[in-house]
Design an enzyme around this catalytic site. Structure first.
Site, PDB file in Angstrom:
ATOM      1  N   TYR A 166       7.901  10.842  -0.322  1.00  5.09           N
ATOM      2  CA  TYR A 166       7.608   9.423  -0.998  1.00  5.09           C
ATOM      3  C   TYR A 166       9.209   8.682  -0.855  1.00  5.09           C
ATOM      4  O   TYR A 166       9.104   7.656  -0.392  1.00  5.09           O
ATOM      5  CB  TYR A 166       7.123   9.727  -2.366  1.00  5.09           C
ATOM      6  CG  TYR A 166       6.839   8.364  -2.886  1.00  5.09           C
ATOM      7  CD1 TYR A 166       5.716   7.782  -2.796  1.00  5.09           C
ATOM      8  CD2 TYR A 166       7.826   7.885  -3.783  1.00  5.09           C
ATOM      9  CE1 TYR A 166       5.357   6.559  -3.672  1.00  5.09           C
ATOM     10  CE2 TYR A 166       7.551   6.533  -4.583  1.00  5.09           C
ATOM     11  CZ  TYR A 166       6.328   5.948  -4.497  1.00  5.09           C
ATOM     12  OH  TYR A 166       6.032   4.907  -5.063  1.00  5.09           O
ATOM     13  N   ALA A 180       0.700  -1.400  -0.030  1.00  2.00           N
ATOM     14  CA  ALA A 180      -0.020   0.009   0.092  1.00  2.00           C
ATOM     15  C   ALA A 180       0.770   1.286  -0.166  1.00  2.00           C
ATOM     16  O   ALA A 180       1.854   1.242   0.854  1.00  2.00           O
ATOM     17  CB  ALA A 180      -0.948   0.018   1.324  1.00  2.00           C
TER      18      ALA A 180
HETATM   19  N1  CAA Z   1      13.393  17.547 -12.684  1.00  2.00           N
HETATM   20  C1  CAA Z   1      13.490  18.946 -12.732  1.00  2.00           C
HETATM   21  N2  CAA Z   1      12.786  19.966 -12.599  1.00  2.00           N
HETATM   22  C2  CAA Z   1      11.474  19.574 -12.527  1.00  2.00           C
HETATM   23  C3  CAA Z   1      11.107  18.249 -12.623  1.00  2.00           C
HETATM   24  C4  CAA Z   1      12.020  17.173 -12.560  1.00  2.00           C
HETATM   25  N3  CAA Z   1      11.586  16.046 -12.425  1.00  2.00           N
HETATM   26  N4  CAA Z   1       9.718  18.239 -12.617  1.00  2.00           N
HETATM   27  C5  CAA Z   1       9.318  19.359 -12.754  1.00  2.00           C
HETATM   28  N5  CAA Z   1      10.557  20.172 -12.822  1.00  2.00           N
HETATM   29  C6  CAA Z   1      10.441  21.687 -12.775  1.00  2.00           C
HETATM   30  C7  CAA Z   1       9.237  22.198 -13.595  1.00  2.00           C
HETATM   31  O1  CAA Z   1       9.840  22.197 -15.126  1.00  2.00           O
HETATM   32  C8  CAA Z   1       9.116  23.664 -13.219  1.00  2.00           C
HETATM   33  O2  CAA Z   1      10.087  24.420 -13.467  1.00  2.00           O
HETATM   34  P1  CAA Z   1      10.014  25.662 -13.795  1.00  2.00           P
HETATM   35  O3  CAA Z   1       9.379  26.487 -12.645  1.00  2.00           O
HETATM   36  O4  CAA Z   1      11.199  26.642 -14.304  1.00  2.00           O
HETATM   37  O5  CAA Z   1       8.946  26.008 -15.003  1.00  2.00           O
HETATM   38  C9  CAA Z   1       9.140  23.336 -11.676  1.00  2.00           C
HETATM   39  O6  CAA Z   1      10.050  22.166 -11.387  1.00  2.00           O
HETATM   40  C10 CAA Z   1       7.840  22.946 -11.237  1.00  2.00           C
HETATM   41  O7  CAA Z   1       7.280  23.859 -10.571  1.00  2.00           O
HETATM   42  P2  CAA Z   1       5.682  24.085 -10.250  1.00  2.00           P
HETATM   43  O8  CAA Z   1       5.594  25.257  -9.508  1.00  2.00           O
HETATM   44  O9  CAA Z   1       4.962  24.026 -11.784  1.00  2.00           O
HETATM   45  O10 CAA Z   1       5.519  22.927  -9.389  1.00  2.00           O
HETATM   46  P3  CAA Z   1       4.086  22.418  -9.153  1.00  2.00           P
HETATM   47  O11 CAA Z   1       3.885  22.854  -7.710  1.00  2.00           O
HETATM   48  O12 CAA Z   1       3.107  22.597 -10.189  1.00  2.00           O
HETATM   49  O13 CAA Z   1       4.302  20.664  -9.283  1.00  2.00           O
HETATM   50  C11 CAA Z   1       4.932  18.584  -9.889  1.00  2.00           C
HETATM   51  C12 CAA Z   1       4.590  19.934 -10.278  1.00  2.00           C
HETATM   52  C13 CAA Z   1       4.178  17.999  -8.701  1.00  2.00           C
HETATM   53  C14 CAA Z   1       6.238  18.615  -9.518  1.00  2.00           C
HETATM   54  C15 CAA Z   1       4.617  17.852 -11.165  1.00  2.00           C
HETATM   55  O14 CAA Z   1       5.637  18.087 -12.163  1.00  2.00           O
HETATM   56  C16 CAA Z   1       4.975  16.250 -11.009  1.00  2.00           C
HETATM   57  O15 CAA Z   1       3.962  15.596 -10.595  1.00  2.00           O
HETATM   58  N6  CAA Z   1       6.332  15.755 -11.251  1.00  2.00           N
HETATM   59  C17 CAA Z   1       6.501  14.463 -11.402  1.00  2.00           C
HETATM   60  C18 CAA Z   1       7.029  13.816  -9.979  1.00  2.00           C
HETATM   61  C19 CAA Z   1       7.202  12.433 -10.045  1.00  2.00           C
HETATM   62  O16 CAA Z   1       8.010  12.014 -10.907  1.00  2.00           O
HETATM   63  N7  CAA Z   1       6.580  11.671  -9.161  1.00  2.00           N
HETATM   64  C20 CAA Z   1       6.685  10.322  -9.518  1.00  2.00           C
HETATM   65  C21 CAA Z   1       5.075   9.475  -9.235  1.00  2.00           C
HETATM   66  S1  CAA Z   1       5.237   8.047  -9.808  1.00  2.00           S
HETATM   67  C22 CAA Z   1       5.800   7.037  -8.592  1.00  2.00           C
HETATM   68  O17 CAA Z   1       6.028   7.710  -7.334  1.00  2.00           O
HETATM   69  C23 CAA Z   1       5.788   5.601  -8.543  1.00  2.00           C
HETATM   70  C24 CAA Z   1       7.254   5.287  -8.441  1.00  2.00           C
HETATM   71  O18 CAA Z   1       7.381   4.688  -7.210  1.00  2.00           O
HETATM   72  C25 CAA Z   1       8.169   5.278  -9.348  1.00  2.00           C
END
Ligand code: CAA
Length: 240
Positions: A147, A83
């Site tokens: 996480y 979970a």
């Molecule tokens: N690396 C570097 N920069 C990143 C990034 C990354 N992986 N992801 C986002 N950014 C940057 C964006 O480009 C943006 O940059 P700018 O401000 O220059 O445009 C900034 O970070 C994001 O700022 P925001 O204010 O827009 O961020 P937000 O509050 O809207 O949040 C987020 C957005 C939640 C980070 C969204 O981008 C997201 O969900 N990212 C994915 C995170 C991820 O990979 N999670 C894994 C989920 S799957 C899982 O967890 C299963 C597993 O075990 C593998």
């Protein structure tokens, strides 16, 4: 009598594939779930696997839920602590609530799931514990301080449990999935997801069944000397 396996978060995503794979191997499976009654009912009607509702973040609820599983099916000999939730946010925006929700479910939830069954496993001199960690516990991940902390914590849990359980015939191991085609990964914004997939040498997301097969091996009698280890299944995205 077939061994009883409990899979937390076992009615959806990777957990559902694990529940099904263990059933296919002949285990008696109980699938825990937290909230989605509709998905659980559908899962049971499709698979015949019984589902049990409780919040793994709540110790007393876990204890009571496991007692119910054991009353229905017999002693739990195999636990798959699967979970997990995400509450992704860049650290400067992450709220204490997002931190605690993820810690409660993903990390304390493992304690709450394993602790109630541990004495029985010790008494019976057999047990299998598998914790579903993540590639992001190994490498860290932008927007996942909470996480990643829990998934790294899982590795500490299994390495410690392995040492405590070894002489009692109990193994504890982790599986670290990479990015798998589940609702959790599909919830990542499309552009971000595309760039993640581009970074996976296999060129694709993994399938839940590819994780389930790792678990089926780890809980088998054949895996009795594998203890405290981590299987990574991530399409060559990251090496430890
Ligand atoms: N690396 C570097 N920069 C990143 C990034 C990354 N992986 N992801 C986002 N950014 C940057 C964006 O480009 C943006 O940059 P700018 O401000 O220059 O445009 C900034 O970070 C994001 O700022 P925001 O204010 O827009 O961020 P937000 O509050 O809207 O949040 C987020 C957005 C939640 C980070 C969204 O981008 C997201 O969900 N990212 C994915 C995170 C991820 O990979 N999670 C894994 C989920 S799957 C899982 O967890 C299963 C597993 O075990 C593998």
């Amino acid at each position: 009598m077939s061994r009883v396996a409990l899979v937390t978060g076992g009615s959806r995503g990777i957990g559902a594939a694990i529940s099904q794979a263990l059933k296919n191997k002949g285990y008696t499976v109980a699938a825990n779930y937290a909230g989605n009654d509709e998905a659980a009912a559908k899962f049971t009607s499709e698979t015949g696997i019984k589902t049990y509702k409780w919040n793994v973040g709540d110790y007393e609820a876990s204890k009571a839920g496991i007692a119910k599983v054991e009353a229905d099916l017999g002693p739990v000999e195999i636990i798959v602590a699967n979970a997990g939730i995400t509450r992704d946010a860049p650290f400067h925006k992450m709220t204490p609530e997002q931190w605690h929700q993820v810690i409660d479910t993903n990390l304390t939830g493992v304690f709450n799931t394993v602790h109630p069954v541990w004495p029985g496993m010790r008494d019976r001199k057999f047990g299998r514990v598998v914790v579903i960690s993540s590639i992001n516990g190994q490498k860290g991940q932008f927007a996942q301080v909470n996480y990643a902390a829990t998934k790294a914590g899982d590795l500490g849990i299994v390495k410690s449990l392995a040492q405590e359980g070894a002489r009692a015939g109990i193994t504890a191991n982790a599986v670290c999935p990479g990015y798998i085609a589940t609702e959790m990964v599909m919830a990542v914004p499309e552009k971000v997801r595309e760039s993640i997939i581009a970074g996976i040498p296999a060129g694709r997301l993994g399938e839940p069944e590819e994780i389930a097969r790792c678990v089926a091996f780890l809980v088998s009698d054949d895996a009795g000397f594998i203890n405290g280890s981590t299987i990574s299944a991530n399409g060559a995205q990251f090496f430890v």
